[in-house]
Design a protein around this motif. Structure first.
Motif, short mmCIF file in Angstrom:
data_model
loop_
_atom_site.label_atom_id
_atom_site.label_comp_id
_atom_site.label_asym_id
_atom_site.label_seq_id
_atom_site.Cartn_x
_atom_site.Cartn_y
_atom_site.Cartn_z
N GLN A 35 0.84 -1.19 0.00
CA GLN A 35 0.00 0.00 0.00
C GLN A 35 0.88 1.25 0.00
OE1 GLN A 35 -1.85 -1.43 3.72
NE2 GLN A 35 -3.76 -0.81 2.79
N ASN A 36 0.26 2.41 -0.13
CA ASN A 36 1.01 3.66 -0.01
C ASN A 36 1.76 3.67 1.32
OD1 ASN A 36 -1.82 5.28 -1.44
ND2 ASN A 36 0.14 4.98 -2.45
N GLY A 37 3.02 4.05 1.26
CA GLY A 37 3.81 4.15 2.49
C GLY A 37 4.37 2.83 2.98
N ALA A 38 4.19 1.77 2.22
CA ALA A 38 4.66 0.44 2.67
C ALA A 38 6.19 0.36 2.69
CB ALA A 38 4.10 -0.64 1.75
N GLY A 39 6.84 1.18 1.87
CA GLY A 39 8.30 1.17 1.84
C GLY A 39 8.89 0.76 0.50
N LYS A 40 8.06 0.66 -0.53
CA LYS A 40 8.53 0.18 -1.85
C LYS A 40 9.60 1.10 -2.44
CE LYS A 40 4.33 0.48 -3.59
NZ LYS A 40 3.62 1.01 -2.41
N THR A 41 9.29 2.39 -2.50
CA THR A 41 10.24 3.34 -3.11
C THR A 41 11.53 3.40 -2.30
OG1 THR A 41 8.45 4.62 -4.08
CG2 THR A 41 10.53 5.78 -3.74
N THR A 42 11.40 3.37 -0.99
CA THR A 42 12.59 3.39 -0.13
C THR A 42 13.47 2.18 -0.45
OG1 THR A 42 11.24 4.43 1.59
CG2 THR A 42 13.34 3.47 2.29
N LEU A 43 12.86 1.04 -0.58
CA LEU A 43 13.62 -0.19 -0.86
C LEU A 43 14.32 -0.09 -2.23
CD1 LEU A 43 14.36 -2.99 0.20
CD2 LEU A 43 12.40 -3.89 -1.04
N LEU A 44 13.59 0.38 -3.24
CA LEU A 44 14.17 0.47 -4.59
C LEU A 44 15.28 1.52 -4.62
CD1 LEU A 44 11.00 0.06 -6.85
CD2 LEU A 44 12.49 -1.69 -5.87
N ASN A 45 15.12 2.62 -3.88
CA ASN A 45 16.17 3.64 -3.83
C ASN A 45 17.42 3.11 -3.13
OD1 ASN A 45 15.01 5.73 -5.28
ND2 ASN A 45 13.97 6.59 -3.51
N GLN A 196 -0.14 -10.74 -13.99
CA GLN A 196 0.12 -10.96 -15.42
C GLN A 196 1.59 -11.07 -15.75
OE1 GLN A 196 -1.57 -7.84 -17.91
NE2 GLN A 196 -3.48 -8.00 -16.80
N LEU A 197 2.42 -10.32 -15.00
CA LEU A 197 3.80 -10.13 -15.45
C LEU A 197 4.86 -10.89 -14.65
CD1 LEU A 197 3.77 -6.28 -16.09
CD2 LEU A 197 3.42 -8.10 -17.74
N CYS A 198 4.53 -11.29 -13.43
CA CYS A 198 5.60 -11.73 -12.52
C CYS A 198 5.65 -13.24 -12.35
CB CYS A 198 5.40 -11.12 -11.14
SG CYS A 198 5.50 -9.36 -11.22
N ASP A 199 6.86 -13.70 -12.03
CA ASP A 199 7.04 -15.08 -11.61
C ASP A 199 6.90 -15.16 -10.09
OD1 ASP A 199 8.17 -15.61 -14.28
OD2 ASP A 199 9.87 -14.47 -13.51
N HIS A 200 7.33 -14.08 -9.44
CA HIS A 200 7.34 -14.06 -7.98
C HIS A 200 6.73 -12.76 -7.48
CE1 HIS A 200 10.38 -17.12 -8.77
NE2 HIS A 200 10.11 -17.58 -7.56
N VAL A 201 6.24 -12.80 -6.28
CA VAL A 201 5.69 -11.59 -5.68
C VAL A 201 6.16 -11.49 -4.23
CG1 VAL A 201 3.49 -12.73 -5.16
CG2 VAL A 201 3.58 -10.27 -5.20
N VAL A 202 6.47 -10.24 -3.83
CA VAL A 202 6.78 -9.96 -2.43
C VAL A 202 5.81 -8.89 -1.98
CG1 VAL A 202 8.48 -8.82 -0.94
CG2 VAL A 202 9.21 -10.65 -2.47
N ILE A 203 5.18 -9.11 -0.83
CA ILE A 203 4.25 -8.12 -0.30
C ILE A 203 4.90 -7.43 0.89
CG2 ILE A 203 1.99 -7.73 0.74
CD1 ILE A 203 1.02 -10.23 -0.83
N LEU A 204 5.04 -6.10 0.75
CA LEU A 204 5.60 -5.30 1.84
C LEU A 204 4.44 -4.67 2.59
CD1 LEU A 204 8.47 -2.87 0.69
CD2 LEU A 204 8.67 -4.80 2.26
N HIS A 205 4.53 -4.65 3.89
CA HIS A 205 3.51 -3.96 4.69
C HIS A 205 4.20 -3.32 5.87
CE1 HIS A 205 -0.32 -2.93 6.32
NE2 HIS A 205 -0.19 -3.69 7.38
N GLU A 206 4.01 -2.00 6.01
CA GLU A 206 4.65 -1.25 7.09
C GLU A 206 6.14 -1.57 7.17
OE1 GLU A 206 2.16 -2.02 10.48
OE2 GLU A 206 0.54 -0.75 9.68
#
Ligand SMILES: Nc1ncnc2c1ncn2[C@@H]1O[C@H](COP(=O)(O)OP(=O)(O)OP(=O)(O)O)[C@@H](O)[C@H]1O
Ligand SMILES: [Mg+2]
Length: 310
Positions: A35-45, A196-206
């Motif tokens: 979700q918004n604020g989960a930390g995705k952008t922080t992790l990619l940066n 549709q696109l992925c082989d794997h998925v990771v769900i980040l939360h908080e």
């Protein structure tokens, strides 16, 4: 290959990431959901060396993105959440600049950026100033920049955000094509896109990894599952359900009543599988007590992951 090892990022007392570890094997596409604020952008940066972690480390093809940035970034293409576009440049100038930074030979740059513009559907915009592009085309320019130098690792922060439906389909097609033989990590809010696109998925939360799994048969988008409760004993109905046209499988669920049967019936995708069930039940004079569509499993997994308390 991408490796994130025990990465924690703290801003004062706020934990943007808590002890995150994940691996993306060469040649796979991994979707990062949250979700918004989960930390995705922080992790990619952090992964791409734009941000230092508080602790832990990130490796690109075995090179630490912070300590060995040049080696780590040599094979990396990154589409950040807000692509750094130089507004006074034209699309063509910008991509030539990006290609040069990626070490593309000067003499090969014109042909290379032609190819990248073609892939991203930017040909008609080549002479346009970046500041004059619409939001979707700015996103395409950011995507094109990430492809310069033909990197074998692609990190994309919400690549389809801001695009119109046609562009979304095209960019998804591009990710699918690029995914063959490359390592791709992309973030998204869109479950169906990841499916549709992925082989794997990771769900980040908080800031924490809640789920890491392979997407396989169980999430087949070509099927629809109904959950039905009927007023009949299991033995008198289940074999009839299995014989029903278009049924892929039937799973019986426990119920408290021996004269009732609760089952999940999975159909090969079709417009209204309910109709087939209704007509079978009416031909057998069996009352239907309850009927619902079962949400697809990634959605269930996601809702469960984000509802867990820390
Ligand atoms: N520079 C900063 N200072 C303080 N807190 C920050 C900073 N950058 C990010 N955060 C916090 O870190 C957390 C994770 O943010 P992040 O941008 O990584 O989320 P996200 O999953 O990318 O969200 P979105 O889907 O909205 O893009 C949020 O709580 C955010 O407020
Ligand atoms: Mg983000």
């Amino acid at each position: 290959m991408i490796e994130i090892q025990n990465v924690t990022k703290r801003y004062g007392s706020v934990y943007a990431l808590r002890d995150v570890s994940l691996t993306v094997e060469k040649g796979t596409v991994l979707g990062l959901l949250g979700q918004n604020g989960a930390g995705k952008t922080t992790l990619l940066n952090i992964l791409t060396g734009y941000l230092a972690p508080t602790s832990g480390r990130a490796l690109l093809d075995g090179h630490d993105s912070l300590l060995e940035p040049e080696e780590a970034k040599r094979h990396l293409g990154y589409l950040p959440e807000q692509p750094p576009l130089y507004d006074e440049m034209t699309v063509q100038e910008y991509l030539a600049f990006a290609a040069e930074l990626k070490g593309v030979k000067k003499s090969s740059i014109p042909a290379h950026i032609d190819e990248v513009m073609e892939l991203c559907g930017l040909g008609a915009m080549r002479g346009r100033l970046l500041s004059h592009l619409s939001k979707g085309y700015r996103q395409r320019a950011g995507f094109a920049q990430a492809l310069c130098g033909d990197p074998d690792i692609l990190v994309l922060d919400e690549p389809t955000v801001g695009l119109d439906p046609k562009q979304i389909t095209e960019i998804r097609g591009l990710i699918r094509t690029l995914g063959k033989g490359r390592t791709i990590l992309f973030s998204s809010h869109i479950l169906s896109e990841v499916q549709q696109l992925c082989d794997h998925v990771v769900i980040l939360h908080e800031g924490a990894v809640k789920t890491a799994m392979a997407l396989g048969e169980e999430n087949d988008p070509d099927e629809i599952t109904l959950q039905a409760t009927v007023a009949a004993a299991e033995k008198s109905i289940v074999s009839r359900l299995r014989q029903l046209d278009g049924v892929r499988r039937v799973t019986v669920l426990p119920t408290a009543h021996s004269d009732q049967t609760m089952a999940q019936i999975t159909f090969y995708k079709q417009p209204e599988p309910e109709r087939r069930l209704f007509s079978l039940l009416s031909s057998l004079s069996i009352p239907l007590l309850e009927l619902s569509r079962v949400q697809d499993s990634l959605e269930q997994v996601f809702l469960k992951a984000i509802s867990d308390t820390m």
